[in-house]
Design a protein around this motif. Structure first.
Motif, PDB file in Angstrom:
ATOM      1  N   UNK A 160       0.819  -1.214   0.000  1.00 54.23           N
ATOM      2  CA  UNK A 160       0.000   0.000   0.000  1.00 54.23           C
ATOM      3  C   UNK A 160       0.851   1.261   0.000  1.00 54.23           C
ATOM      4  N   UNK A 161       2.045   1.180   0.585  1.00 53.51           N
ATOM      5  CA  UNK A 161       2.905   2.357   0.663  1.00 53.51           C
ATOM      6  C   UNK A 161       3.226   2.898  -0.721  1.00 53.51           C
ATOM      7  N   UNK A 162       3.569   2.015  -1.633  1.00 46.25           N
ATOM      8  CA  UNK A 162       3.884   2.500  -2.983  1.00 46.25           C
ATOM      9  C   UNK A 162       2.624   2.690  -3.817  1.00 46.25           C
ATOM     10  N   UNK A 163       1.645   1.822  -3.617  1.00 47.33           N
ATOM     11  CA  UNK A 163       0.427   1.913  -4.421  1.00 47.33           C
ATOM     12  C   UNK A 163      -0.369   3.178  -4.115  1.00 47.33           C
ATOM     13  N   UNK A 164      -0.408   3.569  -2.833  1.00 47.98           N
ATOM     14  CA  UNK A 164      -1.208   4.721  -2.432  1.00 47.98           C
ATOM     15  C   UNK A 164      -0.373   5.958  -2.123  1.00 47.98           C
ATOM     16  N   UNK A 165       0.782   5.757  -1.507  1.00 48.19           N
ATOM     17  CA  UNK A 165       1.688   6.868  -1.155  1.00 48.19           C
ATOM     18  C   UNK A 165       0.977   7.964  -0.361  1.00 48.19           C
ATOM     19  N   UNK A 167      -0.286   8.496   3.689  1.00 47.61           N
ATOM     20  CA  UNK A 167      -0.268   7.869   5.007  1.00 47.61           C
ATOM     21  C   UNK A 167      -1.650   7.643   5.595  1.00 47.61           C
ATOM     22  N   UNK A 168      -2.569   8.589   5.382  1.00 53.66           N
ATOM     23  CA  UNK A 168      -3.910   8.438   5.945  1.00 53.66           C
ATOM     24  C   UNK A 168      -4.641   7.259   5.302  1.00 53.66           C
ATOM     25  N   UNK A 169      -4.522   7.140   3.982  1.00 55.48           N
ATOM     26  CA  UNK A 169      -5.172   6.035   3.280  1.00 55.48           C
ATOM     27  C   UNK A 169      -4.529   4.695   3.657  1.00 55.48           C
ATOM     28  N   UNK A 170      -3.200   4.720   3.779  1.00 56.63           N
ATOM     29  CA  UNK A 170      -2.488   3.494   4.151  1.00 56.63           C
ATOM     30  C   UNK A 170      -2.893   3.056   5.550  1.00 56.63           C
ATOM     31  N   UNK A 171      -2.937   4.012   6.487  1.00 55.44           N
ATOM     32  CA  UNK A 171      -3.305   3.685   7.867  1.00 55.44           C
ATOM     33  C   UNK A 171      -4.743   3.178   7.941  1.00 55.44           C
ATOM     34  N   UNK A 172      -5.640   3.845   7.193  1.00 48.82           N
ATOM     35  CA  UNK A 172      -7.045   3.427   7.185  1.00 48.82           C
ATOM     36  C   UNK A 172      -7.189   2.016   6.627  1.00 48.82           C
ATOM     37  N   UNK A 173      -6.546   1.777   5.484  1.00 43.08           N
ATOM     38  CA  UNK A 173      -6.619   0.454   4.859  1.00 43.08           C
ATOM     39  C   UNK A 173      -5.992  -0.608   5.750  1.00 43.08           C
ATOM     40  N   UNK A 174      -4.853  -0.267   6.345  1.00 40.52           N
ATOM     41  CA  UNK A 174      -4.165  -1.214   7.217  1.00 40.52           C
ATOM     42  C   UNK A 174      -4.964  -1.525   8.465  1.00 40.52           C
ATOM     43  N   UNK A 175      -5.622  -0.494   9.005  1.00 43.78           N
ATOM     44  CA  UNK A 175      -6.413  -0.686  10.222  1.00 43.78           C
ATOM     45  C   UNK A 175      -7.620  -1.580   9.956  1.00 43.78           C
ATOM     46  N   UNK A 218       1.004  -1.660  16.657  1.00 42.87           N
ATOM     47  CA  UNK A 218       2.398  -1.216  16.630  1.00 42.87           C
ATOM     48  C   UNK A 218       2.865  -0.899  15.215  1.00 42.87           C
ATOM     49  N   UNK A 219       2.387  -1.655  14.233  1.00 41.65           N
ATOM     50  CA  UNK A 219       2.840  -1.468  12.845  1.00 41.65           C
ATOM     51  C   UNK A 219       2.156  -0.296  12.152  1.00 41.65           C
ATOM     52  N   UNK A 220       0.963   0.060  12.594  1.00 40.45           N
ATOM     53  CA  UNK A 220       0.227   1.153  11.943  1.00 40.45           C
ATOM     54  C   UNK A 220       0.597   2.514  12.526  1.00 40.45           C
ATOM     55  N   UNK A 221       1.067   2.559  13.755  1.00 36.16           N
ATOM     56  CA  UNK A 221       1.397   3.823  14.417  1.00 36.16           C
ATOM     57  C   UNK A 221       2.281   4.740  13.572  1.00 36.16           C
ATOM     58  N   UNK A 222       3.367   4.237  12.924  1.00 34.06           N
ATOM     59  CA  UNK A 222       4.204   5.142  12.120  1.00 34.06           C
ATOM     60  C   UNK A 222       3.424   5.901  11.048  1.00 34.06           C
ATOM     61  N   UNK A 223       2.419   5.265  10.466  1.00 33.01           N
ATOM     62  CA  UNK A 223       1.636   5.907   9.409  1.00 33.01           C
ATOM     63  C   UNK A 223       0.659   6.946   9.982  1.00 33.01           C
ATOM     64  N   UNK A 224       0.411   6.867  11.274  1.00 31.72           N
ATOM     65  CA  UNK A 224      -0.489   7.824  11.913  1.00 31.72           C
ATOM     66  C   UNK A 224       0.255   9.048  12.439  1.00 31.72           C
TER      67      UNK A 224
END
Length: 292
Positions: A160-165, A167-175, A218-224
């Motif tokens: 998702x990091x490269x596909x979306x670039x 952070x909010x979308x990545x964190x939302x999708x990851x969550x 723990x893994x999503x915190x950096x994106x937030x």
């Protein structure tokens, strides 16, 4: 043997041993107060009594009464609350192994020291082997939740990091992915345990779910908290390695398992999947022409 017949070096070593015994006597007593299982409590109290008895033996040789290491008592008691008493006891035994190895320099002067230390070591090992802590019965469930979260979500976030670039979308999708996967893994573990032996299915599913959810958070915190998605990715992968390091160390100590091979295996799998998923994100973004 009288105290004055001993060298100053031997006296110093004996004083360290004596303080260690008094300190561990208090640690074992503290652990016993917090253990619900009566059999395990009795075992810990027996070890505590042994530690005090050995301290008295050293005191007769040194002629000095020493005070316990209060900070060590506090730290080990705290670790027992967080990580379980079996981990703390195994950790203490590892430290004692190193101490016993250092006694060889004074064996010629004080032969009984090694004998007492060896007897203590064998006795405590036999007692510790009898301990049965509930949380260690569910290590398999914790490993399942932790490992699956590390592999699945690290790959998802990397892609998702490269596909979306973003952070909010990545964190939302990851969550969303993480919470759904947590419920899925917990329910799967429940059904699996229920069909296998029918006992403790609920607890097994809870350990799996908690381990998975903790890892997801723990893994999503950096994106937030960060803005740059690629910096967030680097921090997330660092967190992955740290989680693997800490958990592998905990398991290796608590269950007497080799550390290096297990750590390398989990790290290679998690980071490898993340790298592959990142590559998939690059390819998918280029093929679909998505630019967010």
């Amino acid at each position: 043997m009288k105290t004055q017949q001993l060298s100053s070096n031997t006296i110093n070593v004996l004083l360290k041993m004596q303080r260690n015994e008094v300190t561990e006597h208090l640690i074992y007593q503290n652990l016993a107060r917090r253990v619900k299982d009566e059999e395990n409590r009795d075992i810990l109290l027996r070890i505590a009594d042994e530690e005090l008895r050995h301290a008295k033996i050293w005191e007769q040789l040194t002629g000095t009464e020493v005070k316990p290491h209060r900070f060590k008592v506090f730290i080990y008691t705290l670790l027992a609350l967080l990580l379980g008493y079996t981990f703390v006891l195994k950790k203490m035994e590892m430290g004692e192994d190193k101490a016993i190895a250092g006694y060889s320099a004074m064996i010629e002067e004080l032969p009984q020291a090694k004998q007492i230390a060896d007897d203590e070591h064998r006795h405590e090992q036999s007692l510790l082997a009898m301990l049965d802590e509930q949380r260690l019965q569910y290590v398999g469930s914790m490993v399942l939740g932790l490992n699956d979260a590390l592999v699945e979500l690290s790959g998802t976030l990397a892609g998702l990091t490269f596909a979306l670039a973003n952070n909010r979308l990545i964190a939302l999708s990851g969550l969303i992915t993480g919470i759904s996967a947590t419920l899925s893994m917990a329910s799967s573990e429940y059904l699996s345990t229920k069909n296998r032996d029918g006992e403790n299915a609920l607890k097994s599913s809870m350990y799996t779910g908690i381990a998975y959810l903790f890892t997801v958070a723990a893994m999503i915190i950096p994106y937030l908290v960060l803005e740059n998605p690629f910096v967030s990715l680097a921090v997330m992968l660092t967190i992955v390695v740290v989680i693997i390091l800490l958990f592998t160390y905990y398991i290796s100590v608590a269950k007497d398992l080799p550390f290096g091979k297990r750590f390398a295996e989990m790290a290679v799998i998690s980071l490898g999947v993340a790298a592959i998923s990142f590559g998939i994100g690059v390819v998918v973004k280029q093929l679909l022409g998505i630019d967010i």
